[in-house]
Design an enzyme around this catalytic site. Structure first.
Site, PDB file in Angstrom:
ATOM      1  N   SER A  12      -1.202 -13.300  -1.753  1.00 38.71           N
ATOM      2  CA  SER A  12      -2.147 -12.593  -0.894  1.00 38.71           C
ATOM      3  C   SER A  12      -3.550 -12.741  -1.455  1.00 38.71           C
ATOM      4  CB  SER A  12      -1.781 -11.107  -0.825  1.00 38.71           C
ATOM      5  OG  SER A  12      -2.851 -10.366  -0.268  1.00 38.71           O
ATOM      6  N   ASP A  39      -5.404 -11.120   4.398  1.00 38.65           N
ATOM      7  CA  ASP A  39      -5.164  -9.773   4.926  1.00 38.65           C
ATOM      8  C   ASP A  39      -6.424  -9.322   5.649  1.00 38.65           C
ATOM      9  OD1 ASP A  39      -2.509  -8.781   3.468  1.00 38.65           O
ATOM     10  OD2 ASP A  39      -3.693  -9.923   2.026  1.00 38.65           O
ATOM     11  N   GLY A 149      -1.365  -3.108  -4.061  1.00 33.04           N
ATOM     12  CA  GLY A 149      -0.890  -2.381  -5.225  1.00 33.04           C
ATOM     13  C   GLY A 149       0.094  -1.262  -4.957  1.00 33.04           C
ATOM     14  N   ASP A 179       6.355  -8.156   2.852  1.00 29.59           N
ATOM     15  CA  ASP A 179       5.029  -7.964   2.273  1.00 29.59           C
ATOM     16  C   ASP A 179       4.907  -6.533   1.783  1.00 29.59           C
ATOM     17  OD1 ASP A 179       2.352  -7.903   1.602  1.00 29.59           O
ATOM     18  OD2 ASP A 179       1.602  -8.365   3.607  1.00 29.59           O
ATOM     19  N   SER A 202      -0.800  -8.115  -6.030  1.00 30.75           N
ATOM     20  CA  SER A 202      -1.200  -7.535  -7.312  1.00 30.75           C
ATOM     21  C   SER A 202      -0.367  -8.066  -8.470  1.00 30.75           C
ATOM     22  CB  SER A 202      -1.089  -6.006  -7.240  1.00 30.75           C
ATOM     23  OG  SER A 202      -1.926  -5.491  -6.237  1.00 30.75           O
TER      24      SER A 202
END
Length: 230
Positions: A12, A39, A149, A179, A202
């Site tokens: 991502s 995103d 996160g 996701d 993350s």
């Protein structure tokens, strides 16, 4: 670029260094990523605001790595053409944001891109039942959208399995993506439930041994679970 057995690792860009996104794309390609996800958040469908199509287009000029746009926006019909023109090969829209999902998916395909449908944790699996003929990918959110996160939601695993069953019955080559909170541990569970495409943000970006090691670890962990379910 594909890890085999339908296994796809997708970093991502939300977790990338936002001051050097072009370099980040090149680094992820060199590290073995199959594609990257943008995103796209509008501050309305989700609280955060992220990138627009001009940023994606600028990065498109520096890499051949496939791009997918995950549109977390209130008006995906307006946004989708801009991200296709910016160079996204796949555009994912949220079922919850689409007034006419069939029309939205038709529109994306008419632009020459592949079309995906994302389902929030609360959204029923049968939402996709009558649009599978227009769908190239189903994304099961394993967190609530809007922030990086977050912790993986194990309660989504039965839903992943249910979507896998729907896709298998349909018979078309539709990808099943997850996701949210994907690590070297949670990817095993998501893969065992039936997913084949894995977004990692993350965890991947913070791996102490670097991105190539992180992607290799994710791929190996998922491959074990996919092999076990075969």
């Amino acid at each position: 670029m594909n890890g085999g057995s339908g296994l796809v690792i997708v970093p991502s860009m939300l977790a990338a260094d936002q001051s050097r996104l072009g370099e980040e794309c090149r680094a992820l390609a060199a590290a073995g990523a199959d594609r990257v996800q943008w995103d796209v958040m509008d501050g309305r469908f989700v609280p955060a605001i992220t990138v627009g199509p001009d940023v994606v287009a600028a990065c498109r000029r520096v890499t051949d790595l496939p791009f997918e746009a995950h549109l977390m926006v209130e008006d995906p019909d307006e946004a989708a053409p801009h991200f296709v023109r910016a160079g996204c090969d796949l555009v994912i829209v949220h079922a919850e944001a689409c007034r006419h999902l069939h029309r939205t998916l038709t529109g994306i395909r008419s632009l020459g891109a592949r079309a995906g449908v994302a389902l929030n944790p609360h959204t029923p699996v049968d939402t996709i039942a009558h649009v599978l003929d227009l769908t190239d990918l189903v994304l099961v959110m394993t967190v609530n959208p809007g922030f990086g996160g977050q912790e993986y939601l194990p309660a989504m695993e039965p839903k992943i399995a249910a979507v896998r069953a729907v896709i298998d019955r349909h018979g078309a080559p539709i990808e099943l993506e997850v996701d949210g909170g994907i690590t070297d541990v949670t990817i095993r569970r998501a893969a065992a439930a039936g997913a084949g495409v894995f977004i990692s943000g993350s965890w991947l970006s913070r791996h102490p041994a670097g991105r190539a090691a992180a992607i290799a670890e994710l791929r190996a962990a998922a491959r074990q679970s996919i092999g076990a379910r075969a």
